[in-house]
Design an enzyme around this catalytic site. Structure first.
Site, PDB file in Angstrom:
ATOM      1  N   ASP A 200       0.847  -1.190   0.000  1.00  0.00           N
ATOM      2  CA  ASP A 200       0.000   0.000   0.000  1.00  0.00           C
ATOM      3  C   ASP A 200       0.883   1.240   0.000  1.00  0.00           C
ATOM      4  O   ASP A 200       2.000   1.215   0.527  1.00  0.00           O
ATOM      5  CB  ASP A 200      -0.882   0.025   1.257  1.00  0.00           C
ATOM      6  CG  ASP A 200      -1.737  -1.225   1.382  1.00  0.00           C
ATOM      7  OD1 ASP A 200      -2.309  -1.644   0.361  1.00  0.00           O
ATOM      8  OD2 ASP A 200      -1.834  -1.770   2.501  1.00  0.00           O
TER       9      ASP A 200
ATOM     10  N   ASP B 171      -1.789  -2.419  -4.989  1.00  0.00           N
ATOM     11  CA  ASP B 171      -2.749  -2.835  -3.977  1.00  0.00           C
ATOM     12  C   ASP B 171      -3.463  -1.583  -3.471  1.00  0.00           C
ATOM     13  O   ASP B 171      -3.945  -0.790  -4.261  1.00  0.00           O
ATOM     14  CB  ASP B 171      -2.049  -3.616  -2.862  1.00  0.00           C
ATOM     15  CG  ASP B 171      -3.035  -4.391  -1.989  1.00  0.00           C
ATOM     16  OD1 ASP B 171      -4.202  -4.537  -2.375  1.00  0.00           O
ATOM     17  OD2 ASP B 171      -2.633  -4.855  -0.903  1.00  0.00           O
TER      18      ASP B 171
ATOM     19  N   ASP C 212      -4.731   2.463   3.421  1.00  0.00           N
ATOM     20  CA  ASP C 212      -5.533   1.506   4.178  1.00  0.00           C
ATOM     21  C   ASP C 212      -5.391   1.753   5.676  1.00  0.00           C
ATOM     22  O   ASP C 212      -4.291   2.069   6.166  1.00  0.00           O
ATOM     23  CB  ASP C 212      -5.114   0.070   3.857  1.00  0.00           C
ATOM     24  CG  ASP C 212      -5.619  -0.396   2.492  1.00  0.00           C
ATOM     25  OD1 ASP C 212      -6.337   0.373   1.830  1.00  0.00           O
ATOM     26  OD2 ASP C 212      -5.308  -1.534   2.102  1.00  0.00           O
TER      27      ASP C 212
ATOM     28  N   ARG D  29     -13.742   1.403  -3.234  1.00  0.00           N
ATOM     29  CA  ARG D  29     -13.194   1.560  -1.886  1.00  0.00           C
ATOM     30  C   ARG D  29     -12.819   3.010  -1.567  1.00  0.00           C
ATOM     31  O   ARG D  29     -11.668   3.323  -1.344  1.00  0.00           O
ATOM     32  CB  ARG D  29     -11.991   0.653  -1.667  1.00  0.00           C
ATOM     33  CG  ARG D  29     -12.258  -0.817  -1.886  1.00  0.00           C
ATOM     34  CD  ARG D  29     -11.013  -1.642  -1.593  1.00  0.00           C
ATOM     35  NE  ARG D  29     -11.225  -3.062  -1.889  1.00  0.00           N
ATOM     36  CZ  ARG D  29     -10.298  -3.997  -1.765  1.00  0.00           C
ATOM     37  NH1 ARG D  29      -9.085  -3.666  -1.348  1.00  0.00           N
ATOM     38  NH2 ARG D  29     -10.568  -5.260  -2.058  1.00  0.00           N
TER      39      ARG D  29
END
Length: 435
Positions: free
Chosen positions: A215, A254, A258, A311
């Site tokens: 990430d 990815d 997050d 997302r």
């Protein structure tokens, strides 16, 4: 059912004019002030989202002169992170520093051969029933481990990391804010890391898939984190530029940002998140209730989410407050959804603006993964007040969502009229735009 109601043009223009006039006045005469500021000494304001809870978030603002660093290379940056342990520190990044300047080849284990990897695990040879194994998979894994050690940078507690000027940040590195407390990231341009060695999983779906890791920023089990005025993007390596092997995209990205594994009290403000697929998880698994229940309290405000597939965020467990954000779905981009409603989540999404390209379904703004109520009020889609839950339930009746998150945010800064948000956020969000 009429779920979209157009307010009078005059009211919309008036609200937008108020926001625009306020912004122009705020920008006038601030250049000299901004140049004189020391961003490293600034702290999160009281009442500014979940990260202001309790004692708030101060990062490394109390650092003494010995623990203030200016870095121009990835190696210098990692050394500065390690220096002084958890003592308050300020790290100023000057220019764009590259975590993979030497190229992917530098991480390859001896004997690894990508063309041989493709030959060995071609579905016509290997099939789809068994995960890959053998010499080339072992060498791919060893190569991936080399990259992992090189591009991950662990951020300690009581740290502020800021970009110097208008074009400073990190290319290809992964910032790990893991099991620490009191961290600030500001004014950084962050280009998402490329996974040099994605793994082929022939059992992933009917056709198999390439799976990547890394990430851009991950907040993992950490508390009191403020992420402000950064630009996070795929940059030079958009998904559209990635090749296909075995008929599937060779996925090298990815997450972008997050927030997972019991992370708590996080404010994400005035950032620009652009041109990415799996953008932001808040809670990474349905099976992490022991870590996440009662945590994952996150505020998202005045961010621009543009050209994203999904997302923004996908939420599990957390009490997430999303207000005054601008969500832009551009023409011809791939688009799955914006808000993902996951297990035991309590999303409170109000006063946001959505700009959707022609043909994009408003019902797709929300995506139901598990039964969980949410509040979604006073949101505007293409200038119209829109009941997102009602639209979703009308267009996607098999995924009925329940209204009412069961809580109301109290830690909010000034809430601007959502009609003014597209102009306001697009002119002020992202790195190089602090004023």
């Amino acid at each position: 059912m009429n779920v979209q109601r157009r307010h009078g043009h005059a009211a919309v223009r008036a609200a937008a004019l108020v926001g625009c006039t306020t912004l122009v006045l705020s920008l006038t005469g601030t250049t000299a002030q901004a140049e004189a500021r020391d961003l490293g000494r600034e702290v999160l304001a009281a009442g500014d989202g979940w990260a202001s809870e309790g004692a708030g978030t101060t990062g490394g603002s109390a650092a003494d002169a010995e623990h203030v660093y200016t870095v121009t290379t990835w190696e210098e940056f990692k050394a500065a992170l390690k220096a002084g342990g958890d003592a308050p520190k300020i790290i100023k990044i000057k220019g764009m520093i590259d975590a993979v300047a030497q190229g992917c080849e530098a991480f390859e284990a001896e004997g690894y051969d990508f063309q041989q990897y493709l030959a060995d695990y071609d579905p016509a040879v290997w099939g789809h029933d068994t995960p890959v194994s053998g010499e080339q998979e072992d060498l791919r894994d060893a190569s991936a481990d080399n990259q992992d050690k090189a591009i991950k940078a662990s951020v300690p507690s009581n740290t502020t990391i800021v970009g110097v000027g208008e074009n400073s940040g990190i290319l290809g590195g992964s910032l790990q804010i893991k099991a620490v407390h009191n961290v600030i990231l500001r004014n950084l341009h962050i280009e998402a890391p490329i996974d040099c060695f994605p793994q082929w999983d022939p059992t992933d779906g009917a056709r198999g898939a390439w799976n990547s890791k890394y990430d851009g920023v991950v907040v993992y089990g950490s508390t009191h984190v403020w992420i402000d005025h950064n630009t996070l993007t795929d940059g030079r390596y958009p998904d559209s530029s990635l090749p296909k092997y075995f008929g599937e995209i060779y996925q090298q990205h990815d997450g972008l940002l997050d927030i997972v594994r019991g992370a708590n009290y996080v404010t994400v403000s005035w950032n620009s998140l652009e041109n990415h697929d799996k953008t932001m998880l808040i809670g990474n698994s349905d099976s992490t209730a022991a870590d996440d229940t009662g945590k994952l309290k996150v505020t998202l405000h005045h961010n621009r989410f543009k050209g994203l597939v999904e997302r923004a965020p996908r939420v599990r467990f957390g009490q997430v407050d999303s207000y005054n954000n601008h969500f832009v779905v551009t023409k011809d981009q791939s688009y799955g959804y914006t808000f993902g409603i996951g297990i035991e989540s309590r999303l409170y999404a109000t006063d946001n603006a959505f700009t959707l390209a022609p043909g994009v379904s408003v019902g797709k703004v929300l995506k139901k993964w598990k039964e969980a109520p949410l509040t979604a009020e006073n949101n505007y889609v293409n200038g119209r007040l829109t009941d997102l839950i009602a639209v979703h339930n009308a267009e996607i009746p098999g995924e009925t969502l329940q209204s009412g998150a069961g809580w109301k945010p109290t830690l909010r800064t000034h809430v601007h009229p959502p009609q003014a948000i597209p102009w306001l956020v697009d002119h002020r969000a992202g790195s190089g735009r602090l004023s």
